[in-house]
Design a protein around this motif. Structure first.
Motif, mmCIF file in Angstrom:
data_model
loop_
_atom_site.group_PDB
_atom_site.id
_atom_site.type_symbol
_atom_site.label_atom_id
_atom_site.label_comp_id
_atom_site.label_asym_id
_atom_site.label_seq_id
_atom_site.Cartn_x
_atom_site.Cartn_y
_atom_site.Cartn_z
ATOM 1 N N GLU A 274 0.813 -1.452 -0.102
ATOM 2 C CA GLU A 274 0.058 -0.014 0.075
ATOM 3 C C GLU A 274 0.834 1.213 -0.096
ATOM 4 N N GLU A 290 -7.497 -6.089 -1.153
ATOM 5 C CA GLU A 290 -6.304 -6.994 -1.306
ATOM 6 C C GLU A 290 -7.067 -8.384 -2.196
ATOM 7 N N SER B 54 -3.197 5.114 7.104
ATOM 8 C CA SER B 54 -2.681 3.458 6.895
ATOM 9 C C SER B 54 -1.451 3.336 7.445
ATOM 10 N N TYR B 57 3.783 -2.431 7.082
ATOM 11 C CA TYR B 57 4.058 -3.801 7.636
ATOM 12 C C TYR B 57 4.352 -3.679 9.194
ATOM 13 N N ASN B 73 -5.986 1.136 6.774
ATOM 14 C CA ASN B 73 -5.694 -0.163 6.623
ATOM 15 C C ASN B 73 -4.311 -0.283 7.244
ATOM 16 N N TRP B 76 1.098 -6.414 6.002
ATOM 17 C CA TRP B 76 1.344 -7.539 6.540
ATOM 18 C C TRP B 76 1.773 -7.454 8.085
ATOM 19 N N ASN B 92 -8.648 -2.511 6.682
ATOM 20 C CA ASN B 92 -8.443 -4.080 6.453
ATOM 21 C C ASN B 92 -7.101 -4.139 6.725
ATOM 22 N N GLY B 94 -3.647 -6.671 6.172
ATOM 23 C CA GLY B 94 -2.873 -7.640 5.231
ATOM 24 C C GLY B 94 -2.652 -9.084 5.761
ATOM 25 N N ALA B 95 -1.918 -9.792 5.136
ATOM 26 C CA ALA B 95 -1.508 -11.209 5.557
ATOM 27 C C ALA B 95 -1.030 -11.278 7.088
ATOM 28 N N GLY B 113 -5.946 -10.475 5.800
ATOM 29 C CA GLY B 113 -5.581 -11.265 4.728
ATOM 30 C C GLY B 113 -5.212 -12.797 5.006
ATOM 31 N N SER B 114 -4.443 -13.660 4.683
ATOM 32 C CA SER B 114 -4.212 -14.824 4.679
ATOM 33 C C SER B 114 -3.330 -15.009 5.958
ATOM 34 N N ARG B 115 -3.756 -16.162 6.434
ATOM 35 C CA ARG B 115 -2.796 -16.968 7.441
ATOM 36 C C ARG B 115 -2.854 -15.925 8.949
ATOM 37 N N ASN B 132 -9.217 -14.689 5.365
ATOM 38 C CA ASN B 132 -8.861 -15.196 4.048
ATOM 39 C C ASN B 132 -8.089 -16.557 4.125
#
Lengths: 303, 650
Positions: A274, A290, B54, B57, B73, B76, B92, B94-95, B113-115, B132
């Motif tokens: 981002e 995403e 936002s 990471y 947002n 990760w 949101n 991220g992973a 996000g994932s995991r 996710n």
């Protein structure tokens, strides 16, 4: 191992060129790839003309390389309209109306082709987004869309030709940028080579470009090719593809590589992080999305 | 409330200010964050940080007690390894949000996000939107509440903890099952939602571990006690080791788990000899004072280096594989010899910290025992990628050793056969690793050297990546390295010998012209100062000793480290066995071993005609076998003339 970026402007935007936007986005994620930086850029197409870029180096052999290219172009009935040497590139605009795939392969045997397209030009070299811009004036590219990439070389060399974007050799105006690793590279490569496709590097990402070229040559749409790529390619990937009038993405099912996108009424922008998108809108909180694992999409400029 | 403008100052300065305001008890708001990474990392004060936009990471990562509000947002690794505190995200994530957290409440108003919650140990992660791929992957404890849909493979390989899903459970992961929710759990989730004013009317489905993969189906059998040289087997065929392997597999029906290193003869440093005449080695009585051995490791990029009295350190060995007393003794010995000790996986004990003068804190993918407080009190940090004995695989700790105390330190359920994750949730490539290294630096104020431990596999590529990723030094571990428990086949047949590893590493650095930008600590089967000095000649900046250290401290090399009933009290967590181990006495034994190493390094360096270990070079060595010559490119001199005879330990 890399950072990727892609942008498509839905209308003409005099204040921000595609070149400038991509430089900004890549500068925002340069930490992901300090070795080399590249761009896939698009300019207006002229019927019957092709834009060509070659690596010719910057040494005593440069002149010889250019002579060989000129000879090869003449042999294949491509007439040079405009030419220049910029950085380590030889750039030419030629009049050509024959079979592009045959032409590309023939030319490729004579010289290191970077890209051939009616409107596509790929600019890539070692160094940062800023370094590459200084050498090749990327900021001047207008166009409606483009891709960018920063690379941290892991398994292949730090060389301009091993950097991204990769051109889908033989297919005008198609380029890809990839973050990740394709683990069935050799298997897929051998399969495509048996069918006459040619590879110019050992970089796994080039496979994506050739894979898409193969699908498109069978008359399959870009969207459908992206869909099958998710099953056919094994490994980790978030990749972007651009054609003369659209950009698209595909993302692996494991969601192992990041990708964030933002869309408003003026543009669609996709990037690894981002922080790159925010470079286009400093100080604003963006409503980003995403993409889900195992998904793909394309966007085109509605004219 | 003070305002920090990230359009004006870099994140590094901002984090320094946030920590200072934290100590002063002052709340902070961060404007123009523009999704920059590492905001608030390393904060350990109970203040609130309001990010107006936002974040990128690892926002709020490696923190304790603080409260973070992020309006939009996050990228990760939200709240990476957080100990306690609160994080509320308006948009949101991220992973891998809530990766490895040991407590804390993390609320994400949008999707995640994932995991999500990978290797999480305790606390609550709430996602008001959809999750996710693989939410709750390798969850050890705590709870994840998902108000939307679960995403695919929810609860994949979870060990403990609970996942509550308000939307659709799309697909259960391996070893996860649906179960009924108790009234108390229901109330507790409702209370949590009310507290954060999150409206939700629906019902929940509860997902827990199904219990199919927590333990090996058959226990690992104890072996007959046979000495290492018998165990290693002189003949490649039906030797005692091969028979032992077959007997054990005939009972367990699976691959074997065992401790110690490879039992195969592999090319090693002992296949090299010195090129010059060393016959005058005993001419000088006081070689130690005549040779400069002091070595600094890790200071190339401005961090405080490790200061070693000789180019030697202790290789990483975990509290878990080894007993607390053993780690204590090694710590004491490292201080007496003025070199560095390493925590290995599984956390840092107070006794170990106070015993070791210089201590590297090892950080692994399972986040077992990681925490910001121990990172801050370390003298160096190490990101473990893999180890020489079993490159590419995670550690194993059999149930017998996973005691209540050990499980508490690691934040996992007691009594499981712990198979540590083989990779870091947040390091899936060199690009992620760059951001991780930076997080460590941000969290510790750029004070500590950050190293990477690489098991020798794809050495040429990995070394280049390590340099590009900006590590201060590299711990390169060859195939002769040992492990507390690993698959026997992998220990014997997977990896690159230490000798080949250092050669490839040096070639790789030469290829990219970056030798001066890193330092290499070579480890894997180092037995004495002679091995060490050969490693230094081949280019290593320092040498790591592991197995030889525990042997010096009483190990009898029975290779049953995995069993947990070590008769010497070294590789055990059983108090009845551990009480046999006398840390003060063994510390002296280990210290004396290190002093013998010191003498050998000094004596050989001096005999080679140098007064500084940094003068040692490849030209000082020849190869005794064709294999070693082929690997190293050194001249092949098979016949031991007098001038080439190897110097043996006195």
């Amino acid at each position: 191992m890399c950072g990727i970026a892609g942008i498509l402007f839905k209308h003409d935007t005099p204040e921000l060129t595609t070149g400038k936007a991509l430089i900004n986005m890549l500068d925002g994620c340069q930490h992901r790839g300090p070795d080399s930086t590249g761009f896939a850029l698009y300019e207006a197409a002229h019927t019957g003309q092709l834009r060509l870029r070659f690596f010719v180096g910057e040494d005593e052999e440069t002149d010889d390389s250019i002579q060989r290219i000129r000879q090869a172009l003449a042999e294949h009935h491509a007439t040079i309209v405009e030419e220049e040497v910029i950085g380590n590139n030889y750039r030419a605009i030629v009049d050509f109306t024959g079979n592009l795939q045959k032409f590309s392969y023939a030319i490729e045997h004579a010289a290191k082709v970077i890209s051939i397209g009616a409107s596509l030009e790929i600019v890539k070299d070692v160094g940062s987004a800023d370094d590459v811009d200084k050498r090749y004036e990327v900021n001047k590219f207008q166009g409606s869309h483009g891709l960018g990439h920063v690379r941290l070389a892991t398994e292949s060399d730090v060389k301009p030709e091993a950097s991204h974007p990769f051109w889908a050799t033989g297919f005008a105006d198609i380029a890809i940028v990839h973050n990740g690793q394709i683990t069935n590279y050799w298997k897929m490569r051998r399969r495509l080579e048996r069918r006459g496709f040619e590879f110019t590097t050992d970089n796994d990402s080039e496979l994506i470009a050739v894979y898409l070229a193969d699908k498109l040559s069978q008359g399959i749409t870009l969207k459908a090719a992206l869909r099958t790529s998710i099953d056919d390619l094994d490994g980790t990937f978030s990749f972007l593809v651009s054609t003369a009038n659209e950009i698209g993405y595909a993302k692996d099912r494991l969601a192992a590589k990041p990708m964030v996108m933002y869309e408003n009424e003026d543009l669609v922008a996709v990037a690894s992080e981002e922080v790159s998108l925010n470079r286009l809108f400093p100080g604003q909180a963006l409503q980003t999305k995403e993409p889900l694992p195992g998904t793909y999409a394309t966007w085109s400029r509605s004219i | 409330m003070v305002t920090i403008d990230l359009a004006q100052i870099p994140v590094r300065d901002a984090n320094e200010q946030i920590r200072n305001y934290g100590e002063a008890g002052e709340d902070v708001e961060v404007i123009n964050p523009d999704a920059r990474h590492h905001i608030g990392v390393g904060l350990t004060s109970p203040i609130s940080v309001h990010v107006k936009g936002s974040a990128g990471y690892f926002c709020a990562g490696l923190t304790d007690q603080a409260t973070f509000y992020i309006d939009n947002n996050v990228g990760w690794g939200l709240g990476d390894n957080i100990y306690s505190g609160t994080v509320v995200v308006g948009g949101n994530a991220g992973a891998i949000p809530a990766i490895g957290i040991r407590g804390a409440e993390i609320i994400i108003k949008g999707n995640m996000g994932s995991r999500a919650g990978q290797v999480m140990k305790a606390g609550t992660l709430l996602c008001a939107g959809n999750a996710n791929f693989m939410a709750g992957y390798m969850l050890y404890g705590g709870r994840i509440i998902i108000l939307g849909d679960s995403g695919e493979r929810v609860g994949e390989d979870m060990t403990g903890g609970e996942i509550f899903v308000g939307g659709k459970v799309q697909d259960l992961g391996s070893d996860a099952k649906l179960t009924d929710m108790t009234e108390a759990e229901h109330d507790s989730v409702r209370e949590f939602l009310d507290r954060y004013e999150i409206p939700f009317k629906g019902n929940f489905q509860k997902i827990v571990n199904a219990g199919q993969k927590l333990r090996y189906g058959s226990p690992e059998r104890q072996m007959r006690s046979i000495p290492f040289f018998t165990f290693s087997g002189a003949s490649p065929y039906w030797n005692p080791k091969v028979q032992e392997d077959i007997h054990i597999k005939s009972q367990s029906g699976r691959y074997r788990i065992r401790g110690y290193g490879t039992a195969r003869a592999l090319p090693h440093l002992s296949d090299l000899a010195f090129a010059k005449d060393l016959s005058r080695i005993n001419d000088s009585a006081d070689v130690i004072s005549k040779v400069h051995m002091y070595t600094e490791i890790g200071g190339l990029n401005g961090a405080n280096p490790l200061k070693l009295s000789m180019p030697v350190m202790v290789s990483p060995m975990s509290y878990g594989a080894l007993s607390r007393s053993t780690k204590h003794a090694i710590g004491l010995a490292s201080a007496m010899s003025d070199i560095a000790e390493n925590t290995g996986e599984g956390g840092m004990s107070d006794a170990q910290r106070s015993a070791a003068k210089q201590l590297i804190f090892q950080c692994l993918g399972g986040r077992l025992g990681w925490n910001i407080h121990d990172m801050k009190r370390a003298d160096g940090l190490e990101i473990y990628i893999s180890q020489g004995a079993k490159p590419g695989l995670g550690g194993q700790l059999m149930a017998k050793k996973v005691t209540k105390e050990l499980a508490d330190i690691r934040g996992i359920p007691a009594g499981i056969d712990l198979r540590s994750p083989s990779r870091h949730p947040d390091i899936l490539g060199a690009d992620d690793l760059v951001i991780k290294v930076e997080e460590f630096r941000e969290a510790t104020g750029y004070r500590l050297p950050v190293s990477v431990k690489l098991g020798a596999g794809r050495v040429r590529d990995d070394i280049k990546i390590a340099v590009k990723d900006g590590f201060d030094f590299i711990e390169l571990d060859g195939m002769q390295g040992s492990t507390g428990a690993g698959s026997s086949e992998v220990i014997d047949f997977v990896g690159i010998p230490t000798l080949a590893a250092i050669i490839e590493a040096e070639e790789a650095l030469a290829e990219i012209g970056r030798r001066q930008d890193t330092q290499i600590v070579l480890m894997g089967g180092m037995r004495d100062g002679v091995d060490a000095i050969k490693g230094l000649c081949l280019g290593a900046d320092a040498i790591g000793f592991g197995t030889s250290v525990i042997i010096a401290g009483g190990c009898i090399a029975c290779m049953q480290c995995h069993v947990g009933q070590c008769v010497t009290g070294i590789a055990t967590q059983d108090p009845n066995h551990e009480k046999r181990y006398k840390p003060e006495i063994e510390a002296q034994n280990i210290h004396r071993f290190f002093e013998s190493v010191r003498w050998q390094i000094a004596a050989i360096t001096h005999a080679l005609g140098y007064d500084d270990v940094r003068q040692l070079n490849r030209g000082d060595l020849v190869a005794l076998t064709p294999e070693a010559a082929a690997i190293t490119g050194l001249p092949y001199r098979p016949v031991g003339s007098e001038s080439q005879s190897e110097v043996l330990a006195s």
